[in-house]
Design a protein around this motif. Structure first.
Motif, mmCIF file in Angstrom:
data_model
loop_
_atom_site.group_PDB
_atom_site.id
_atom_site.type_symbol
_atom_site.label_atom_id
_atom_site.label_comp_id
_atom_site.label_asym_id
_atom_site.label_seq_id
_atom_site.Cartn_x
_atom_site.Cartn_y
_atom_site.Cartn_z
ATOM 1 N N LEU A 158 19.462 117.597 16.802
ATOM 2 C CA LEU A 158 18.763 118.616 17.578
ATOM 3 C C LEU A 158 19.317 118.697 18.997
ATOM 4 C CD1 LEU A 158 16.470 120.670 17.929
ATOM 5 C CD2 LEU A 158 14.940 118.764 18.473
ATOM 6 N N SER A 159 19.613 117.551 19.597
ATOM 7 C CA SER A 159 20.165 117.543 20.949
ATOM 8 C C SER A 159 21.534 118.215 20.981
ATOM 9 C CB SER A 159 20.275 116.100 21.454
ATOM 10 O OG SER A 159 19.018 115.453 21.436
ATOM 11 N N SER A 160 22.329 118.011 19.941
ATOM 12 C CA SER A 160 23.647 118.645 19.881
ATOM 13 C C SER A 160 23.533 120.151 19.751
ATOM 14 C CB SER A 160 24.446 118.071 18.703
ATOM 15 O OG SER A 160 24.645 116.682 18.845
ATOM 16 N N VAL A 161 22.582 120.604 18.940
ATOM 17 C CA VAL A 161 22.392 122.052 18.771
ATOM 18 C C VAL A 161 22.003 122.698 20.100
ATOM 19 C CG1 VAL A 161 20.950 123.813 17.667
ATOM 20 C CG2 VAL A 161 21.841 121.907 16.316
ATOM 21 N N ILE A 162 21.080 122.063 20.828
ATOM 22 C CA ILE A 162 20.625 122.623 22.100
ATOM 23 C C ILE A 162 21.742 122.605 23.140
ATOM 24 C CG2 ILE A 162 19.014 122.292 24.018
ATOM 25 C CD1 ILE A 162 16.981 121.271 22.008
ATOM 26 N N SER A 163 22.495 121.524 23.199
ATOM 27 C CA SER A 163 23.500 121.369 24.263
ATOM 28 C C SER A 163 24.769 122.168 24.002
ATOM 29 C CB SER A 163 23.860 119.887 24.431
ATOM 30 O OG SER A 163 24.454 119.378 23.243
ATOM 31 N N LEU A 164 25.144 122.342 22.738
ATOM 32 C CA LEU A 164 26.410 123.007 22.429
ATOM 33 C C LEU A 164 26.282 124.510 22.218
ATOM 34 C CD1 LEU A 164 27.970 120.390 19.971
ATOM 35 C CD2 LEU A 164 28.347 120.624 22.435
ATOM 36 N N SER A 165 25.082 125.025 22.192
ATOM 37 C CA SER A 165 24.887 126.462 21.953
ATOM 38 C C SER A 165 25.591 127.343 22.982
ATOM 39 C CB SER A 165 23.387 126.781 21.923
ATOM 40 O OG SER A 165 22.777 126.170 20.801
ATOM 41 N N PRO A 166 25.561 127.017 24.292
ATOM 42 C CA PRO A 166 26.275 127.879 25.256
ATOM 43 C C PRO A 166 27.779 127.939 25.034
ATOM 44 C CG PRO A 166 24.652 126.521 26.386
ATOM 45 C CD PRO A 166 24.736 126.008 24.984
ATOM 46 N N LEU A 167 28.357 126.927 24.379
ATOM 47 C CA LEU A 167 29.797 126.942 24.128
ATOM 48 C C LEU A 167 30.187 128.010 23.118
ATOM 49 C CD1 LEU A 167 30.587 123.105 23.930
ATOM 50 C CD2 LEU A 167 30.741 124.630 25.910
ATOM 51 N N PHE A 168 29.207 128.489 22.358
ATOM 52 C CA PHE A 168 29.469 129.511 21.345
ATOM 53 C C PHE A 168 28.967 130.885 21.788
ATOM 54 C CE2 PHE A 168 29.352 125.441 19.170
ATOM 55 C CZ PHE A 168 30.495 125.489 18.393
ATOM 56 N N GLY A 169 28.854 131.066 23.099
ATOM 57 C CA GLY A 169 28.551 132.391 23.626
ATOM 58 C C GLY A 169 27.115 132.642 24.009
ATOM 59 N N TRP A 170 26.253 131.618 23.940
ATOM 60 C CA TRP A 170 24.846 131.815 24.299
ATOM 61 C C TRP A 170 24.673 131.576 25.801
ATOM 62 C CZ3 TRP A 170 20.172 129.534 21.101
ATOM 63 C CH2 TRP A 170 19.050 130.349 21.331
ATOM 64 N N GLY A 171 25.095 132.546 26.589
ATOM 65 C CA GLY A 171 24.994 132.423 28.033
ATOM 66 C C GLY A 171 26.272 131.858 28.634
ATOM 67 N N GLU A 172 26.308 131.810 29.953
ATOM 68 C CA GLU A 172 27.476 131.350 30.697
ATOM 69 C C GLU A 172 27.068 130.212 31.621
ATOM 70 O OE1 GLU A 172 30.969 130.592 31.479
ATOM 71 O OE2 GLU A 172 30.775 132.481 30.362
ATOM 72 N N THR A 173 27.919 129.177 31.687
ATOM 73 C CA THR A 173 27.611 128.017 32.519
ATOM 74 C C THR A 173 28.451 127.960 33.800
ATOM 75 O OG1 THR A 173 29.216 126.678 31.284
ATOM 76 C CG2 THR A 173 26.925 126.640 30.530
ATOM 77 N N TYR A 174 29.586 128.675 33.834
ATOM 78 C CA TYR A 174 30.512 128.552 34.972
ATOM 79 C C TYR A 174 30.817 129.922 35.552
ATOM 80 C CZ TYR A 174 34.827 127.620 37.556
ATOM 81 O OH TYR A 174 35.782 127.526 38.525
ATOM 82 N N SER A 175 30.797 129.994 36.888
ATOM 83 C CA SER A 175 31.168 131.215 37.588
ATOM 84 C C SER A 175 32.361 130.910 38.482
ATOM 85 C CB SER A 175 29.996 131.741 38.426
ATOM 86 O OG SER A 175 30.398 132.847 39.198
ATOM 87 N N GLU A 176 33.492 131.530 38.193
ATOM 88 C CA GLU A 176 34.710 131.263 38.958
ATOM 89 C C GLU A 176 34.648 131.852 40.357
ATOM 90 O OE1 GLU A 176 39.563 131.663 38.338
ATOM 91 O OE2 GLU A 176 38.151 132.487 36.871
#
Length: 244
Positions: A158-176
């Motif tokens: 469950l922790s992996s699903v929650i943490s890795l979801s943004p890597l597959f396009g669910w939102g953005e974590t970095y702003s250049e």
């Protein structure tokens, strides 16, 4: 996974310098704060590492609930070894992220993964205690070990699903542009992650410990009833015998 090269770092630093907030003189308070944070990182890492070494070296700890404690210690060691040092780097540069997109994604993913796993490990320990108290005859050592292993697996899944979801396009974590690195602010992901990582385990823990409290209170009441009532009956019968 691509590592940020010197050119990327130099470009990020120059971009942050143009914004005017990357380099700032450190005050005494800032130095003390960073020193305390660094000491906290070392203490957290060493303490949880000692817990893991103790569980591995002592054979009597190779069983439930110590495997659940070891799982929680692993998540805390990962926080101290992977998440907190990069957080210190971010603080040193005025909360600007100069390490590039790849490390930002790794940092955020590890942060959410380890924190969520730690919370769910606490929930698993609470469930183990609840079943040990309320179902001590059915909850044998073999059953307890099997269920605890299942809970550990589900915790990290469950922790992996929650943490890795943004890597597959669910939102953005970095702003250049602004050199910011933060958890995805997508509303749907925010609801999903906060519910799965905080509110759901919180409700489970509160419910479980409330049931544990009721079970303990019932047992204490049963003990008082079983020990006091027979003594009163013995005293009353002995007085009747003496009177006759």
């Amino acid at each position: 996974m691509t590592q940020p090269n010197v050119t990327d770092l130099s470009a990020n630093i120059s971009r942050g310098s143009e914004s005017g907030n990357l380099y700032r003189p450190f005050s005494v308070f800032s130095v003390l704060t960073l020193t305390l944070l660094a000491m906290l990182v070392v203490a957290t890492f060493v303490w949880n590492l000692l817990v893991l070494v103790t569980i591995l070296r002592v054979r009597t700890f190779h069983r439930v609930p110590h495997n659940l404690v070891a799982s929680m210690a692993i998540s805390d060691v990962m926080v101290a070894g992977l998440v907190m040092p990069l957080s210190l780097v971010r603080e040193l540069y005025g909360r600007r992220w100069i390490l590039g997109r790849a490390l930002c994604q790794v940092w955020i993913s590890c942060d959410v993964l380890c924190c969520t796993a730690s919370i769910w490990n606490v929930t698993a320990i609470a469930l183990d205690r609840y079943w040990s108290i309320t179902r001590h005859l059915e909850y044998t050592l073999k059953t307890r070990k099997r269920i605890s292993n299942v809970m550990i697996g589900l915790t990290w899944l469950l922790s992996s699903v929650i943490s890795l979801s943004p890597l597959f396009g669910w939102g953005e974590t970095y702003s250049e542009d602004s050199l910011t690195c933060q958890v995805s602010q997508e509303p749907s992901y925010t609801v999903f992650s906060t519910f799965g990582a905080f509110y759901l385990p919180l409700c489970v823990v509160l419910f479980v410990y409330w049931k544990i409290y009721k079970a303990a209170k019932f047992r204490i009441g049963s003990r008082k009833t079983n020990t006091i009532t027979p003594m009163a009956e013995v005293i009353e019968s002995s007085m009747q015998d003496a009177g006759s």
